[in-house]
Design a protein around this motif. Sequence first.
Motif, PDB file in Angstrom:
ATOM      1  N   ALA A 173      -2.271   2.439  -7.978  1.00  0.00           N
ATOM      2  CA  ALA A 173      -2.579   1.405  -8.977  1.00  0.00           C
ATOM      3  C   ALA A 173      -2.055   0.040  -8.555  1.00  0.00           C
ATOM      4  O   ALA A 173      -2.545  -0.986  -9.042  1.00  0.00           O
ATOM      5  CB  ALA A 173      -1.998   1.804 -10.328  1.00  0.00           C
ATOM      6  N   ALA A 174      -1.072  -0.001  -7.660  1.00  0.00           N
ATOM      7  CA  ALA A 174      -0.499  -1.279  -7.234  1.00  0.00           C
ATOM      8  C   ALA A 174      -1.545  -2.201  -6.624  1.00  0.00           C
ATOM      9  O   ALA A 174      -1.400  -3.425  -6.667  1.00  0.00           O
ATOM     10  CB  ALA A 174       0.628  -1.039  -6.222  1.00  0.00           C
ATOM     11  N   ARG A 175      -2.609  -1.641  -6.075  1.00  0.00           N
ATOM     12  CA  ARG A 175      -3.634  -2.488  -5.452  1.00  0.00           C
ATOM     13  C   ARG A 175      -4.417  -3.304  -6.476  1.00  0.00           C
ATOM     14  O   ARG A 175      -5.097  -4.259  -6.125  1.00  0.00           O
ATOM     15  CB  ARG A 175      -4.583  -1.626  -4.619  1.00  0.00           C
ATOM     16  N   LEU A 176      -4.321  -2.935  -7.740  1.00  0.00           N
ATOM     17  CA  LEU A 176      -4.958  -3.743  -8.783  1.00  0.00           C
ATOM     18  C   LEU A 176      -4.425  -5.164  -8.799  1.00  0.00           C
ATOM     19  O   LEU A 176      -5.115  -6.096  -9.220  1.00  0.00           O
ATOM     20  CB  LEU A 176      -4.699  -3.118 -10.161  1.00  0.00           C
ATOM     21  N   LEU A 177      -3.182  -5.352  -8.340  1.00  0.00           N
ATOM     22  CA  LEU A 177      -2.480  -6.620  -8.492  1.00  0.00           C
ATOM     23  C   LEU A 177      -2.563  -7.505  -7.258  1.00  0.00           C
ATOM     24  O   LEU A 177      -1.979  -8.591  -7.234  1.00  0.00           O
ATOM     25  CB  LEU A 177      -1.007  -6.339  -8.824  1.00  0.00           C
ATOM     26  N   ASP A 178      -3.274  -7.050  -6.237  1.00  0.00           N
ATOM     27  CA  ASP A 178      -3.416  -7.830  -5.006  1.00  0.00           C
ATOM     28  C   ASP A 178      -4.187  -9.110  -5.302  1.00  0.00           C
ATOM     29  O   ASP A 178      -5.251  -9.080  -5.927  1.00  0.00           O
ATOM     30  CB  ASP A 178      -4.159  -7.002  -3.955  1.00  0.00           C
ATOM     31  N   ALA A 179      -3.660 -10.248  -4.844  1.00  0.00           N
ATOM     32  CA  ALA A 179      -4.320 -11.532  -5.098  1.00  0.00           C
ATOM     33  C   ALA A 179      -5.582 -11.692  -4.273  1.00  0.00           C
ATOM     34  O   ALA A 179      -6.469 -12.480  -4.628  1.00  0.00           O
ATOM     35  CB  ALA A 179      -3.354 -12.673  -4.805  1.00  0.00           C
ATOM     36  N   ALA A 180      -5.690 -10.977  -3.153  1.00  0.00           N
ATOM     37  CA  ALA A 180      -6.854 -11.107  -2.273  1.00  0.00           C
ATOM     38  C   ALA A 180      -8.066 -10.402  -2.869  1.00  0.00           C
ATOM     39  O   ALA A 180      -7.927  -9.408  -3.589  1.00  0.00           O
ATOM     40  CB  ALA A 180      -6.538 -10.530  -0.904  1.00  0.00           C
ATOM     41  N   PRO A 181      -9.274 -10.895  -2.575  1.00  0.00           N
ATOM     42  CA  PRO A 181     -10.474 -10.178  -3.015  1.00  0.00           C
ATOM     43  C   PRO A 181     -10.494  -8.767  -2.442  1.00  0.00           C
ATOM     44  O   PRO A 181      -9.933  -8.499  -1.375  1.00  0.00           O
ATOM     45  CB  PRO A 181     -11.626 -11.025  -2.444  1.00  0.00           C
ATOM     46  N   ALA A 182     -11.148  -7.860  -3.150  1.00  0.00           N
ATOM     47  CA  ALA A 182     -11.199  -6.471  -2.716  1.00  0.00           C
ATOM     48  C   ALA A 182     -11.984  -6.325  -1.418  1.00  0.00           C
ATOM     49  O   ALA A 182     -12.951  -7.041  -1.162  1.00  0.00           O
ATOM     50  CB  ALA A 182     -11.823  -5.614  -3.806  1.00  0.00           C
ATOM     51  N   ASN A 183     -11.543  -5.379  -0.591  1.00  0.00           N
ATOM     52  CA  ASN A 183     -12.248  -5.003   0.621  1.00  0.00           C
ATOM     53  C   ASN A 183     -13.021  -3.725   0.320  1.00  0.00           C
ATOM     54  O   ASN A 183     -12.615  -2.937  -0.537  1.00  0.00           O
ATOM     55  CB  ASN A 183     -11.230  -4.775   1.747  1.00  0.00           C
ATOM     56  N   TYR A 184     -14.100  -3.487   1.050  1.00  0.00           N
ATOM     57  CA  TYR A 184     -14.862  -2.260   0.818  1.00  0.00           C
ATOM     58  C   TYR A 184     -13.978  -1.045   1.053  1.00  0.00           C
ATOM     59  O   TYR A 184     -13.963  -0.098   0.270  1.00  0.00           O
ATOM     60  CB  TYR A 184     -16.081  -2.221   1.740  1.00  0.00           C
ATOM     61  N   TYR A 185     -13.204  -1.096   2.140  1.00  0.00           N
ATOM     62  CA  TYR A 185     -12.181  -0.087   2.387  1.00  0.00           C
ATOM     63  C   TYR A 185     -10.913  -0.784   2.833  1.00  0.00           C
ATOM     64  O   TYR A 185     -10.960  -1.824   3.477  1.00  0.00           O
ATOM     65  CB  TYR A 185     -12.606   0.913   3.465  1.00  0.00           C
ATOM     66  N   PHE A 186      -9.788  -0.187   2.510  1.00  0.00           N
ATOM     67  CA  PHE A 186      -8.486  -0.709   2.901  1.00  0.00           C
ATOM     68  C   PHE A 186      -7.948   0.136   4.053  1.00  0.00           C
ATOM     69  O   PHE A 186      -7.922   1.357   3.969  1.00  0.00           O
ATOM     70  CB  PHE A 186      -7.520  -0.651   1.710  1.00  0.00           C
ATOM     71  N   HIS A 187      -7.519  -0.538   5.147  1.00  0.00           N
ATOM     72  CA  HIS A 187      -6.950   0.168   6.284  1.00  0.00           C
ATOM     73  C   HIS A 187      -5.445  -0.110   6.342  1.00  0.00           C
ATOM     74  O   HIS A 187      -5.033  -1.270   6.366  1.00  0.00           O
ATOM     75  CB  HIS A 187      -7.612  -0.279   7.585  1.00  0.00           C
ATOM     76  N   ASP A 188      -4.641   0.960   6.381  1.00  0.00           N
ATOM     77  CA  ASP A 188      -3.205   0.754   6.448  1.00  0.00           C
ATOM     78  C   ASP A 188      -2.744   0.586   7.895  1.00  0.00           C
ATOM     79  O   ASP A 188      -3.559   0.560   8.826  1.00  0.00           O
ATOM     80  CB  ASP A 188      -2.454   1.894   5.749  1.00  0.00           C
ATOM     81  N   ASP A 189      -1.434   0.460   8.093  1.00  0.00           N
ATOM     82  CA  ASP A 189      -0.884   0.201   9.422  1.00  0.00           C
ATOM     83  C   ASP A 189      -1.134   1.344  10.391  1.00  0.00           C
ATOM     84  O   ASP A 189      -1.080   1.156  11.617  1.00  0.00           O
ATOM     85  CB  ASP A 189       0.622  -0.073   9.321  1.00  0.00           C
ATOM     86  N   GLU A 190      -1.387   2.526   9.888  1.00  0.00           N
ATOM     87  CA  GLU A 190      -1.637   3.676  10.748  1.00  0.00           C
ATOM     88  C   GLU A 190      -3.130   3.907  10.980  1.00  0.00           C
ATOM     89  O   GLU A 190      -3.515   4.903  11.580  1.00  0.00           O
ATOM     90  CB  GLU A 190      -1.000   4.923  10.127  1.00  0.00           C
ATOM     91  N   GLY A 191      -3.947   2.997  10.490  1.00  0.00           N
ATOM     92  CA  GLY A 191      -5.381   3.113  10.705  1.00  0.00           C
ATOM     93  C   GLY A 191      -6.091   4.015   9.720  1.00  0.00           C
ATOM     94  O   GLY A 191      -7.291   4.275   9.865  1.00  0.00           O
TER      95      GLY A 191
END
Length: 354
Positions: A51-69
């Motif tokens: 749920a924390a991603r709800l608060l991201d100031a950046a526009p949404a990405n189609y998919y989110f990639h973390d540091d491990e890919g």
Amino acid sequence: MGSGTRDRTLIRQYGEVAETFRTWSGAYANLADARLGACVVAASDEWYAPAARLLDAAPANYYFHDDEGMRWVDGWETVRRRQPGNEWCVIRLGRPGTIAGIGLDTSFFTGNFPPVVSVQACRCESDAVPEGVAWTPILRATEVKGDAQVVHPVDDAGIYTHVRLNLHPDGGMARLRVFGRIAVSAQTLPDRGDLAALELGGRVLACSDAHFGSVSAMLAPGPQVQWGKGWESRRRRVPGHDWAVIALATPGVLEEVVLDTKFYTGNHPASFSLQAADLRQHAPGGAADDALIVNQAMYWSELLAQQPLRGGAENRYRIDGDGERICTHVRLNIYPDGGVTRLRLIGRPVRGSD
């Protein structure tokens, strides 16, 4: 995956900010901005995405990639609920304030968004909300559309610290925006500091152009740590210059301006100037009043004459004066266009009967 879906993914890999969201962002602060310290303190389920991603100031990405890919959905998405009830999350707002609108962003959620959403709010001193707290409905059960950004006005004068987002019965949402006004008190104001700070209640009323970046990012807390996260206008091809009108968090006497152009080295403004006004007697209270202020801003008296700017640098200028000129609003002029990472308007707040 069909070719049409692939094409859509390539074209819209990153979400766009709808004009409605831009308008509300200009008039109000987002109290649910992680940059202000907003955070999720409880959630019923986070099976597919936190749920924390709800608060991201950046526009949404189609998919989110973390540091491990690893690839994840960029938003909050719950399990498919198979029993009565609904999924929910509780968010501690970045600053206490009044709520004027709820922005629901379901970008890229097309078959997995909740059909209905409701929002409640409360006020409490602790981060976690204790059991038995009285929740106030601020957005009653409302139908939701997929892959859309919609703002629902809120008619409530209460000051709140937390909101509870309810998904009926489950599903996913990319972003949540809680548009409102930060409640500023004498205890939260520094003796000397940045009077335009977003976290204190400073806000941008309007700007001439924000083609490449959000103008409100100039007032965000903390240093700029990534390219493209400031205010940047398009290349100007006609006479004139770009500008932004800012309402200070509180009336004050300005003593110094810091204009940071980090990451802007070939596209920073050549110079800038400041105009200012004391509009305490007008007591603006809505979007119509803000529009009148913006229309008059070009006639305000000069606070700082045109000064050169260096790219990729923290530009500091002293604002000379007799220490008696009180300002409530400032117009930043950049010549002719370009990018600004952060703007700090340093001064002393006017308290009480000063």
